[in-house]
Design a protein around this motif. Structure first.
Motif, PDB file in Angstrom:
ATOM      1  N   LEU A 197      -5.205   9.613  -0.321  1.00 51.49           N
ATOM      2  CA  LEU A 197      -4.144   9.437  -1.307  1.00 51.49           C
ATOM      3  C   LEU A 197      -4.141  10.558  -2.340  1.00 51.49           C
ATOM      4  O   LEU A 197      -3.090  10.931  -2.868  1.00 51.49           O
ATOM      5  CB  LEU A 197      -4.303   8.082  -2.000  1.00 51.49           C
ATOM      6  CG  LEU A 197      -3.150   7.647  -2.910  1.00 51.49           C
ATOM      7  CD1 LEU A 197      -1.894   7.393  -2.096  1.00 51.49           C
ATOM      8  CD2 LEU A 197      -3.533   6.396  -3.694  1.00 51.49           C
ATOM      9  N   THR A 198      -5.302  11.123  -2.622  1.00 51.44           N
ATOM     10  CA  THR A 198      -5.403  12.215  -3.594  1.00 51.44           C
ATOM     11  C   THR A 198      -4.579  13.428  -3.176  1.00 51.44           C
ATOM     12  O   THR A 198      -4.053  14.156  -4.025  1.00 51.44           O
ATOM     13  CB  THR A 198      -6.882  12.623  -3.761  1.00 51.44           C
ATOM     14  OG1 THR A 198      -7.635  11.484  -4.178  1.00 51.44           O
ATOM     15  CG2 THR A 198      -7.049  13.747  -4.763  1.00 51.44           C
ATOM     16  N   TYR A 199      -4.438  13.637  -1.874  1.00 50.09           N
ATOM     17  CA  TYR A 199      -3.816  14.855  -1.350  1.00 50.09           C
ATOM     18  C   TYR A 199      -2.460  14.604  -0.714  1.00 50.09           C
ATOM     19  O   TYR A 199      -1.906  15.493  -0.068  1.00 50.09           O
ATOM     20  CB  TYR A 199      -4.754  15.501  -0.318  1.00 50.09           C
ATOM     21  CG  TYR A 199      -6.180  15.634  -0.798  1.00 50.09           C
ATOM     22  CD1 TYR A 199      -6.565  16.696  -1.603  1.00 50.09           C
ATOM     23  CD2 TYR A 199      -7.138  14.675  -0.467  1.00 50.09           C
ATOM     24  CE1 TYR A 199      -7.878  16.808  -2.061  1.00 50.09           C
ATOM     25  CE2 TYR A 199      -8.454  14.784  -0.909  1.00 50.09           C
ATOM     26  CZ  TYR A 199      -8.817  15.846  -1.708  1.00 50.09           C
ATOM     27  OH  TYR A 199     -10.100  15.956  -2.160  1.00 50.09           O
ATOM     28  N   VAL A 200      -1.909  13.405  -0.886  1.00 51.12           N
ATOM     29  CA  VAL A 200      -0.697  13.045  -0.158  1.00 51.12           C
ATOM     30  C   VAL A 200       0.473  13.964  -0.501  1.00 51.12           C
ATOM     31  O   VAL A 200       1.323  14.243   0.359  1.00 51.12           O
ATOM     32  CB  VAL A 200      -0.343  11.561  -0.415  1.00 51.12           C
ATOM     33  CG1 VAL A 200       0.014  11.319  -1.866  1.00 51.12           C
ATOM     34  CG2 VAL A 200       0.779  11.097   0.507  1.00 51.12           C
ATOM     35  N   ASP A 201       0.528  14.475  -1.719  1.00 50.79           N
ATOM     36  CA  ASP A 201       1.652  15.333  -2.097  1.00 50.79           C
ATOM     37  C   ASP A 201       1.538  16.739  -1.518  1.00 50.79           C
ATOM     38  O   ASP A 201       2.485  17.528  -1.624  1.00 50.79           O
ATOM     39  CB  ASP A 201       1.764  15.405  -3.622  1.00 50.79           C
ATOM     40  CG  ASP A 201       2.182  14.072  -4.222  1.00 50.79           C
ATOM     41  OD1 ASP A 201       2.823  13.274  -3.510  1.00 50.79           O
ATOM     42  OD2 ASP A 201       1.860  13.822  -5.396  1.00 50.79           O
ATOM     43  N   LYS A 202       0.400  17.071  -0.909  1.00 55.41           N
ATOM     44  CA  LYS A 202       0.228  18.379  -0.282  1.00 55.41           C
ATOM     45  C   LYS A 202       0.536  18.362   1.221  1.00 55.41           C
ATOM     46  O   LYS A 202       0.543  19.414   1.859  1.00 55.41           O
ATOM     47  CB  LYS A 202      -1.201  18.870  -0.502  1.00 55.41           C
ATOM     48  CG  LYS A 202      -1.553  19.096  -1.972  1.00 55.41           C
ATOM     49  CD  LYS A 202      -2.979  19.617  -2.117  1.00 55.41           C
ATOM     50  CE  LYS A 202      -3.332  19.852  -3.582  1.00 55.41           C
ATOM     51  NZ  LYS A 202      -4.717  20.369  -3.748  1.00 55.41           N
ATOM     52  N   VAL A 203       0.747  17.174   1.759  1.00 55.60           N
ATOM     53  CA  VAL A 203       0.965  17.043   3.205  1.00 55.60           C
ATOM     54  C   VAL A 203       2.271  17.727   3.608  1.00 55.60           C
ATOM     55  O   VAL A 203       3.320  17.503   3.001  1.00 55.60           O
ATOM     56  CB  VAL A 203       0.994  15.557   3.612  1.00 55.60           C
ATOM     57  CG1 VAL A 203       1.345  15.414   5.094  1.00 55.60           C
ATOM     58  CG2 VAL A 203      -0.351  14.901   3.318  1.00 55.60           C
ATOM     59  N   ARG A 204       2.210  18.579   4.632  1.00 51.75           N
ATOM     60  CA  ARG A 204       3.394  19.241   5.171  1.00 51.75           C
ATOM     61  C   ARG A 204       3.819  18.666   6.520  1.00 51.75           C
ATOM     62  O   ARG A 204       4.992  18.651   6.853  1.00 51.75           O
ATOM     63  CB  ARG A 204       3.111  20.740   5.363  1.00 51.75           C
ATOM     64  CG  ARG A 204       2.776  21.517   4.097  1.00 51.75           C
ATOM     65  CD  ARG A 204       2.542  22.975   4.467  1.00 51.75           C
ATOM     66  NE  ARG A 204       1.936  23.731   3.378  1.00 51.75           N
ATOM     67  CZ  ARG A 204       1.518  24.991   3.513  1.00 51.75           C
ATOM     68  NH1 ARG A 204       1.643  25.611   4.691  1.00 51.75           N
ATOM     69  NH2 ARG A 204       0.960  25.618   2.486  1.00 51.75           N
ATOM     70  N   ALA A 205       2.839  18.240   7.311  1.00 49.00           N
ATOM     71  CA  ALA A 205       3.123  17.793   8.673  1.00 49.00           C
ATOM     72  C   ALA A 205       3.775  16.420   8.676  1.00 49.00           C
ATOM     73  O   ALA A 205       3.441  15.569   7.841  1.00 49.00           O
ATOM     74  CB  ALA A 205       1.826  17.743   9.479  1.00 49.00           C
ATOM     75  N   PRO A 206       4.703  16.170   9.594  1.00 47.60           N
ATOM     76  CA  PRO A 206       5.177  14.795   9.790  1.00 47.60           C
ATOM     77  C   PRO A 206       4.000  13.884  10.126  1.00 47.60           C
ATOM     78  O   PRO A 206       3.062  14.285  10.822  1.00 47.60           O
ATOM     79  CB  PRO A 206       6.149  14.919  10.970  1.00 47.60           C
ATOM     80  CG  PRO A 206       6.577  16.347  10.962  1.00 47.60           C
ATOM     81  CD  PRO A 206       5.385  17.131  10.489  1.00 47.60           C
ATOM     82  N   VAL A 207       4.045  12.655   9.627  1.00 46.68           N
ATOM     83  CA  VAL A 207       2.921  11.728   9.757  1.00 46.68           C
ATOM     84  C   VAL A 207       3.387  10.435  10.407  1.00 46.68           C
ATOM     85  O   VAL A 207       4.406   9.857  10.011  1.00 46.68           O
ATOM     86  CB  VAL A 207       2.300  11.423   8.376  1.00 46.68           C
ATOM     87  CG1 VAL A 207       1.204  10.368   8.506  1.00 46.68           C
ATOM     88  CG2 VAL A 207       1.749  12.684   7.738  1.00 46.68           C
ATOM     89  N   TYR A 208       2.621   9.989  11.404  1.00 45.65           N
ATOM     90  CA  TYR A 208       2.841   8.689  12.048  1.00 45.65           C
ATOM     91  C   TYR A 208       1.637   7.809  11.756  1.00 45.65           C
ATOM     92  O   TYR A 208       0.490   8.228  11.933  1.00 45.65           O
ATOM     93  CB  TYR A 208       3.024   8.861  13.556  1.00 45.65           C
ATOM     94  CG  TYR A 208       3.145   7.554  14.292  1.00 45.65           C
ATOM     95  CD1 TYR A 208       4.378   6.937  14.438  1.00 45.65           C
ATOM     96  CD2 TYR A 208       2.020   6.921  14.821  1.00 45.65           C
ATOM     97  CE1 TYR A 208       4.491   5.720  15.101  1.00 45.65           C
ATOM     98  CE2 TYR A 208       2.125   5.712  15.481  1.00 45.65           C
ATOM     99  CZ  TYR A 208       3.361   5.114  15.613  1.00 45.65           C
ATOM    100  OH  TYR A 208       3.467   3.920  16.253  1.00 45.65           O
ATOM    101  N   ILE A 209       1.896   6.588  11.301  1.00 44.21           N
ATOM    102  CA  ILE A 209       0.814   5.648  10.967  1.00 44.21           C
ATOM    103  C   ILE A 209       1.073   4.323  11.665  1.00 44.21           C
ATOM    104  O   ILE A 209       2.200   3.814  11.647  1.00 44.21           O
ATOM    105  CB  ILE A 209       0.733   5.407   9.441  1.00 44.21           C
ATOM    106  CG1 ILE A 209       0.420   6.713   8.704  1.00 44.21           C
ATOM    107  CG2 ILE A 209      -0.319   4.351   9.112  1.00 44.21           C
ATOM    108  CD1 ILE A 209       0.470   6.586   7.189  1.00 44.21           C
ATOM    109  N   SER A 210       0.042   3.774  12.293  1.00 42.16           N
ATOM    110  CA  SER A 210       0.109   2.408  12.814  1.00 42.16           C
ATOM    111  C   SER A 210      -0.995   1.596  12.155  1.00 42.16           C
ATOM    112  O   SER A 210      -2.093   2.106  11.914  1.00 42.16           O
ATOM    113  CB  SER A 210      -0.031   2.378  14.341  1.00 42.16           C
ATOM    114  OG  SER A 210      -1.269   2.947  14.752  1.00 42.16           O
ATOM    115  N   ALA A 211      -0.702   0.332  11.842  1.00 42.98           N
ATOM    116  CA  ALA A 211      -1.663  -0.485  11.092  1.00 42.98           C
ATOM    117  C   ALA A 211      -1.517  -1.951  11.460  1.00 42.98           C
ATOM    118  O   ALA A 211      -0.402  -2.453  11.642  1.00 42.98           O
ATOM    119  CB  ALA A 211      -1.454  -0.295   9.589  1.00 42.98           C
ATOM    120  N   GLY A 212      -2.662  -2.638  11.567  1.00 43.90           N
ATOM    121  CA  GLY A 212      -2.669  -4.082  11.796  1.00 43.90           C
ATOM    122  C   GLY A 212      -2.578  -4.820  10.473  1.00 43.90           C
ATOM    123  O   GLY A 212      -3.341  -4.537   9.544  1.00 43.90           O
TER     124      GLY A 212
END
Length: 624
Positions: free
Chosen positions: A528-543
Motif C-alpha cells: 500500500l505504501t507504493y501503490v501510487d507508483k504502480v505503472r503496470a496494469p494489476v489483476y487481483i483475485s481474493a477469497g
C-alpha cells in the motif's frame, strides 16, 4: 459453453491438467493398515475418500461446496476425523464418521470453533486437540477415555504465542507440544508433558529466542514403552533428524552426510528411519538402519517426492512427480498404488536450472519455456510461504503459461526453504524487499541471456507470492509490464490486525514487532505504501473468507488504485485462501491468462513472438 461438456480431445491441455482426477498419498491406520484415507478431486472438488485395501472398495467421505482436505484416521481404523470449517475460513471443529460410513458427529464436545493447531488420537481413546483463537491464543485440550458419561476435555496448555500438538506416544503416556513461547515464530521449541499437563522434559535449541535455531516434531517411536521421539533440528545449518529420549534426557544426532534438508519418519517396527532428502529442488529417499547406521537408497526417479510412508511389510509408498510428469502414487514393489480412473493429465515441459549471483548469494531458479527461440514473454511465478520453495514437481499453472507461449521462471529467493537455515532466515526486518532483490537479479539474468522479453515481463503469484507481486510492481515500477496477484497481502498493517493469530506471531517475528512497535518496517514492507507508483496494469483475485490474507486489506489497496484511475481488475470469490473447486481454479487461471493477453504488447520489439489468442472459454465480461 460448459468446458466440462467438451470431449477430451477438444479440451485444451492446460485445462485437462486441472480436471484430470488426482489423488494424495494414502494415509493408513497404524493398527489396521488395510484401511486408508486419501484426498481426490474426482468429483471436481477436493474431498476425503476412504479406501479398504482388502476389498478394494473406495467411498467418498466428505461432500462440501468448498471441499475438504484436512482429515485423519484413528489408530484402529474405525473412525475418520475431519475438520469442518465454513466456506474455507479455516475456523471450525473436528467431526468424525465411521470408516464404513454413517452420520457425521461432533468429535469432541465442549470445545468452541477455533483454528486447528494439531490433533493426536491414542490407541486407548485419548484425544489431544490443539486450538488457536484471537481471544485465547494457543490452547491444548486432552480428552481421556473412561466409562460412563463422556467427560469434557481438560485444558492442559495455554499461551499467547503460537503452539500446537506435536504427537502422542504409542502408549498415550507422553505428549509433545511444539511452541514459540520465546516469541520467535520461525524457530519452535519442544516440551514433553504427561496427559495431565505436567512437564517431563524441555528442548529449546533457540535458548529462549537468543539463537535462531528451531526444532520440529517428526513423531514418537511407534512401539509401546518406547519414549524416543524423532525430531528435526538445525544445529548444522540445515534441517536434519535427531532422536530425543525425554525420559533419559539424551539426544542422538544422525550424521547422514547429505548436503540438503533431511526429514524422516519411523519404520513401523522402529528399527529404521525412512529418510527424505531435499536438495536443489529435488528429492530422494533412503532407508536408514538404526542399529548398523547403514543408509540404503530407495529407487525413485529424478523429481519431487510430496510424501512417503513405510508400510508394515517394509515396502515404501510415495507420491512422486516432476515438472514434466503428472503425480503418481508409487511403491517400491514397482506397482502403482492408487491410480484414479478417467482422463489422464497431459505431460508438460521439464524444468531447467538457473544459478544466478544475487546480492545475498547464489539464487536458484527453475525455468520452463515453450518451443522456439527467445526472447519470450515471461511470467515470474513467485511461490508463497515464504517458508516454502519451488521444486521440480508437476504444477498446472506454470504449464498453462507455457502452453500459451510464455516462459516461466520460478525463483527460490532468500526466505525459501531447502537451501539451509541462513537462506531461510535472511529476510527478517526488510521483509519483501529482500526477496524482490533476488527476483530482480534473476530477472536481469533472464533478459540478458535472451530468454525473457524485457517489454513483456509478468510478475505473478499467490499468497506470499501475491504479496511480493504487489510490492514488486510498486517498488520496481519500471521493470514489470503486468502484475497478477492472488490472495495477496496488500495493506500489511490492516492484514496484521485482521489475520489469524498464528500469522500475527509470524509477522512479529519477521518484522520485529507489531505495527505500533515498528511502524517504519511495516510501512517499508507494505504494498500500500507504493501503490501510487504502480505503472503496470494489476489483476487481483481474493477469497472473501480468507483468514490469512483477509479481504478488507485487499479492498484498501483496490480503493487506492480506483482513486488513481489505474487500470486494474479484481475478482472476488466465495472461499478462503484459494479454492478446492477445480472449475473455480480453472476460471481463475483463465482470467489471469486473458488479462495478460489483453494488456501485454502483442509482439516483442522486433515484431516477433506474437501472443496467442485468448484462452478458450474466456469470459466476455470483465471481473468487477
Amino acid at each position: 459453453m460448459d468446458q466440462n461438456a467438451l470431449p477430451d480431445h477438444a479440451m485444451p491441455d492446460w485445462e485437462k491438467r486441472f480436471r484430470a482426477p488426482r489423488v494424495s498419498l494414502p494415509e493408513w491406520a497404524e493398527d489396521a493398515p488395510a484401511r486408508s484415507l486419501f484426498v481426490s478431486n474426482a468429483t471436481g472438488t477436493f474431498e476425503l475418500y476412504a479406501w479398504d485395501r482388502t476389498t478394494g472398495e473406495q467411498r467418498q467421505v466428505t461432500d462440501r461446496p468448498n471441499g475438504t482436505t484436512d482429515g485423519t484416521l484413528s489408530p484402529d481404523g474405525e473412525w475418520i476425523w475431519w475438520f469442518s470449517d465454513t466456506d474455507g475460513d479455516e475456523f471450525g471443529v473436528w467431526m468424525r464418521q465411521p470408516f464404513e460410513g454413517g452420520p457425521d458427529v461432533r468429535a469432541v464436545e465442549g470445545l468452541d470453533p477455533a483454528y486447528p493447531a494439531g490433533l493426536a488420537i491414542g490407541r486407548d481413546g485419548t484425544v489431544v486437540v490443539g486450538r488457536s483463537t484471537d481471544e485465547d491464543g494457543s490452547t491444548i485440550h486432552v480428552l481421556r477415555p473412561g466409562s460412563g458419561a463422556p467427560k469434557p476435555p481438560v485444558e492442559i496448555y495455554r499461551h499467547s504465542e503460537s503452539a500446537g500438538v506435536g504427537d502422542l506416544s504409542h502408549d498415550s503416556t507422553l505428549l509433545v507440544i511444539e511452541h514459540t513461547e520465546h516469541g520467535d515464530a520461525m524457530h519452535s521449541a519442544l516440551r514433553v508433558v504427561r496427559p495431565d499437563g505436567s512437564t517431563v522434559a524441555e528442548l529449546d535449541d533457540s535458548e529462549g529466542g537468543t539463537k535462531e535455531l528451531g526444532l520440529t516434531v517428526l513423531g514418537f517411536a511407534p512401539v509401546d514403552g518406547d519414549p524416543r521421539l524423532l525430531i528435526g533440528h538445525q544445529r548444522r545449518g540445515r534441517w536434519e533428524p535427531m532422536i530425543w529420549d525425554p525420559l533419559a534426557g539424551t539426544t542422538t544426532e544422525l550424521d547422514l552426510d547429505l548436503p540438503g534438508d533431511v526429514a524422516a519418519e519411523w519404520y513401523p517396527d522402529a528399527s529404521a528411519l525412512l529418510i527424505a532428502h531435499s536438495h536443489q529442488a529435488r528429492d530422494e529417499l533412503f532407508r536408514y538402519d538404526l542399529a548398523s547406521g547403514e543408509r540404503t537408497r530407495i529407487d525413485a526417479p529424478a523429481g519431487s517426492v510430496m510424501g512417503a510412508t513405510a508400510r508394515p511389510d517394509g515396502t515404501v509408498e510415495f507420491l512422486w512427480s516432476s515438472a514434466a510428469e503428472p503425480p503418481q502414487v508409487r511403491s517400491t514393489t514397482g506397482s502403482t498404488v492408487l491410480d484414479p480412473p478417467g482422463m489422464k493429465a497431459p505431460r508438460s515441459v521439464p524444468v531447467e536450472d538457473a544459478w544466478v549471483e544475487g546480492p545475498g548469494g547464489t539464487v536458484h531458479a527453475l525455468v520452463q519455456k515453450p518451443a522456439g527461440e527467445g526472447p519470450f514473454p515471461t511470467v515470474f511465478e513467485v511461490h508463497g510461504g515464504p517458508t516454502h520453495h519451488d521444486s521440480d514437481s508437476f504444477a498446472g499453472q506454470p504449464a498453462a503459461w507455457v502452453d500459451h507461449g510464455f516462459a516461466v521462471v520460478r525463483v527460490n529467493y532468500r526466505g525459501s526453504t531447502g537451501y539451509g537455515r541462513a537462506w531461510t532466515d535472511a529476510l527478517k526486518h526488510r521483509v519483501g524487499l529482500i526477496e524482490l532483490e533476488d527476483i530482480d537479479a534473476v530477472r536481469a539474468w533472464a533478459v540478458d541471456s535472451g530468454l525473457a522479453d524485457p517489454d513483456r515481463l509478468v510478475l505473478a503469484g499467490g499468497s506470499w507470492g501475491g504479496y511480493l507481486t504487489l510490492l514488486g510492481v510498486g517498488t520496481q515500477p519500471e521493470v514489470w509490464a503486468l502484475g497478477l496477484a492472488a490472495v495477496p497481502v496488500a495493506d500489511y498493517v490492516t492484514a496484521y490486525h485482521d489475520e489469524m493469530e498464528a500469522l500475527k506471531s509470524m509477522d512479529r517475528t519477521l518484522l520485529g514487532g507489531t505495527p505500533e512497535e515498528v511502524p517504519e518496517r511495516f510501512e517499508a514492507s507494505s504494498p500500500l505504501t507504493y501503490v501510487d507508483k504502480v505503472r503496470a496494469p494489476v489483476y487481483i483475485s481474493a477469497g472473501v473468507n480468507d483468514p490469512r490474507c483477509p479481504i478488507r486489506q485487499v479492498e484498501n489497496y483496490v480503493a487506492r488504485l480506483e482513486a488513481r484511475g489505474h487500470p486494474h481488475e479484481v475478482y472476488r470469490y466465495d472461499a478462503g485462501h484459494g479454492s478446492l473447486v477445480v472449475e473455480e481454479r480453472i476460471k481463475q487461471i483463465r482470467l489471469e491468462i486473458d488479462f495478460a493477453l489483453r494488456h501485454l504488447p502483442k509482439t516483442d520489439r522486433e515484431g516477433r513472438h506474437p501472443l496467442p489468442d485468448r484462452p478458450a472459454g474466456s469470459p466476455t465480461a470483465r471481473p468487477e
